[in-house]
Motif scaffolding. Structure first.
Motif: not given
Length: 134
Positions: A15-28
């Motif tokens: 699920d690392n890819g899902q956390v990367e997407a979550l992180s990008e949502w947090l950033r933008t």
């Protein structure tokens, strides 16, 4: 003035890819608590990479943990977002949040298709049923 929330999320490695997407949502795109029209509150970094392991000890951790200090994050929106992610291993998801001026983390886990809190709303040393003697 800032309002900081410390956030950690532990997931299965798939699920690392899902956390990367979550992180990008947090950033933008993540809304701010007092200004929902403003977006972006920070991001998460992987703490348990075999290349840049931030943890102590002689061995590599057997978990995947991401963390970040978010500024003015709408934490209800964050929990809602985490609950909507299509996790491949949902029962491994653990979200820990310590909001500013709080002295402990609260923990949520994915159970029964939703995000559920598994820690008390506030620490209560009087509650004998909460603690277990070792």
């Amino acid at each position: 003035m800032s309002w900081v929330a410390n956030v950690m999320i532990s997931v299965g490695g798939v699920d690392n890819g899902q956390v990367e997407a979550l992180s990008e949502w947090l950033r933008t795109a993540a809304p701010r608590r007092a200004q929902p029209e403003a977006c972006g509150v920070g991001f998460l970094n992987l703490l348990t990479s075999t290349d840049t392991n931030q943890w102590g000890g002689w061995k590599h951790p057997e978990c995947t943990v991401w963390a970040g200090a978010l500024n003015h994050a709408d934490l209800v929106a964050l929990r809602h977002r985490v609950s909507e992610v299509p996790w491949r291993e949902p029962n491994l998801v653990q979200l820990l949040i310590m909001d500013q001026e709080e002295g402990f983390f609260r923990m949520w886990m994915m159970r029964g298709g939703g995000l559920r809190q598994f820690a008390p709303l506030e620490p209560n040393e009087e509650d004998e049923g909460f603690y277990q003697d070792w």
